[in-house]
Write a protein that holds these residues in place. Structure first.
Motif, short mmCIF file in Angstrom:
data_model
loop_
_atom_site.label_atom_id
_atom_site.label_comp_id
_atom_site.label_asym_id
_atom_site.label_seq_id
_atom_site.Cartn_x
_atom_site.Cartn_y
_atom_site.Cartn_z
N LYS A 21 -65.40 -65.13 -57.73
CA LYS A 21 -65.33 -66.06 -56.61
C LYS A 21 -66.72 -66.17 -55.98
O LYS A 21 -67.32 -65.17 -55.60
CB LYS A 21 -64.33 -65.53 -55.58
N MET A 22 -67.23 -67.39 -55.89
CA MET A 22 -68.54 -67.60 -55.31
C MET A 22 -68.41 -67.83 -53.81
O MET A 22 -67.57 -68.60 -53.36
CB MET A 22 -69.22 -68.82 -55.93
N ASN A 23 -69.22 -67.13 -53.05
CA ASN A 23 -69.25 -67.36 -51.61
C ASN A 23 -70.23 -68.49 -51.32
O ASN A 23 -71.42 -68.36 -51.54
CB ASN A 23 -69.70 -66.09 -50.86
N THR A 24 -69.69 -69.59 -50.87
CA THR A 24 -70.56 -70.71 -50.53
C THR A 24 -70.58 -70.86 -49.02
O THR A 24 -69.54 -70.95 -48.38
CB THR A 24 -70.07 -72.02 -51.17
N LYS A 45 -71.60 -73.08 -45.93
CA LYS A 45 -71.88 -74.45 -45.56
C LYS A 45 -73.00 -74.45 -44.52
O LYS A 45 -72.89 -73.78 -43.50
CB LYS A 45 -70.60 -75.05 -44.97
N ARG A 46 -74.07 -75.19 -44.80
CA ARG A 46 -75.21 -75.23 -43.89
C ARG A 46 -75.44 -76.64 -43.40
O ARG A 46 -75.35 -77.59 -44.15
CB ARG A 46 -76.46 -74.74 -44.60
#
Length: 66
Positions: free
Chosen positions: A3-6, A8-9
């Motif tokens: 699972k990739m932790n993305t 949001k910026r």
């Protein structure tokens, strides 16, 4: 299954920018069309007599460019 932790910026957009890319960046961040964000900004500017314009230029300085 990894699972990739993305994260949001909020960034000023280079695509679809009119002046500084603030409205386009906010639109991308919250998932709205930048035109809708611009219309909301114009309506706020009419009601607040210039305050949103000052806030816009402050956001241009604070929000990093993508």
């Amino acid at each position: 299954n990894i699972k990739m932790n993305t994260i949001k910026r909020l960034t000023r957009s280079r695509d679809g920018r009119m002046i500084g890319g603030v409205c386009a960046g906010i639109g991308e961040y919250i998932g709205l069309d930048p035109t809708v964000v611009r219309i909301i900004f114009v309506l706020l500017s009419i009601g607040a007599i210039g305050t949103p314009i000052v806030i816009y230029f402050i956001l241009c300085l604070i929000i990093p460019e993508s």
